[in-house]
Design a protein around this motif. Structure first.
Motif, PDB file in Angstrom:
ATOM      1  N   VAL A  41      31.446  43.950  49.403  1.00 57.75           N
ATOM      2  CA  VAL A  41      30.452  43.030  48.837  1.00 57.75           C
ATOM      3  C   VAL A  41      30.713  42.818  47.347  1.00 57.75           C
ATOM      4  N   ARG A  42      31.034  43.896  46.636  1.00 57.21           N
ATOM      5  CA  ARG A  42      31.348  43.763  45.205  1.00 57.21           C
ATOM      6  C   ARG A  42      32.552  42.849  44.992  1.00 57.21           C
ATOM      7  N   ALA A  43      33.601  43.071  45.760  1.00 54.34           N
ATOM      8  CA  ALA A  43      34.820  42.274  45.591  1.00 54.34           C
ATOM      9  C   ALA A  43      34.581  40.816  45.953  1.00 54.34           C
ATOM     10  N   LEU A  44      33.754  40.560  46.954  1.00 52.58           N
ATOM     11  CA  LEU A  44      33.486  39.178  47.351  1.00 52.58           C
ATOM     12  C   LEU A  44      32.586  38.458  46.361  1.00 52.58           C
ATOM     13  N   ALA A  49      37.038  40.284  38.583  1.00 53.02           N
ATOM     14  CA  ALA A  49      36.515  41.397  37.775  1.00 53.02           C
ATOM     15  C   ALA A  49      36.361  42.653  38.625  1.00 53.02           C
ATOM     16  N   ALA A  50      35.856  42.510  39.840  1.00 47.52           N
ATOM     17  CA  ALA A  50      35.700  43.664  40.725  1.00 47.52           C
ATOM     18  C   ALA A  50      37.056  44.167  41.206  1.00 47.52           C
ATOM     19  N   GLY A  55      40.647  48.117  42.214  1.00 41.79           N
ATOM     20  CA  GLY A  55      42.061  48.377  42.448  1.00 41.79           C
ATOM     21  C   GLY A  55      42.655  47.704  43.666  1.00 41.79           C
ATOM     22  N   HIS A  56      41.839  47.049  44.476  1.00 39.56           N
ATOM     23  CA  HIS A  56      42.334  46.351  45.666  1.00 39.56           C
ATOM     24  C   HIS A  56      41.655  44.988  45.761  1.00 39.56           C
TER      25      HIS A  56
END
Length: 87
Positions: A41-44, A49-50, A55-56
């Motif tokens: 959810v953070r990466a999406l 920035a996330a 790192g991925h």
């Protein structure tokens, strides 16, 4: 189900970074479904920035979240059906 998920939320990356946890807790937090789902959810939502912090890429976390979901359904669906049939 909420009673099972609730404790795992505290041993995940939902509230604090995994790197700040004690060593034994990091091992649990890095290999459980809630951490992957929270990081997905953070990466999406935060994009690049996330990804820099985590790192991925988002696809890495989304894929692992889906794999965890499939695994949980594969284990617990037959158990639920068997329990339902017994009455």
């Amino acid at each position: 189900m909420a009673l099972l998920v609730f404790p795992w939320t505290f041993i995940s990356s939902a509230f604090v970074p995994v790197q700040t946890m004690p060593g034994w807790m990091q091992a649990i937090a890095n290999h459980q479904p809630v951490t992957f789902m929270v990081d997905a959810v953070r990466a999406l939502t935060q994009g690049q920035a996330a990804q820099a912090v985590l790192g991925h890429s988002a696809s890495y976390y989304v894929t692992r979240s889906l794999l965890w979901s499939i695994a949980l359904v594969a284990v617990f669906a037959p158990l639920a059906v068997a329990r339902f049939r017994r009455g």
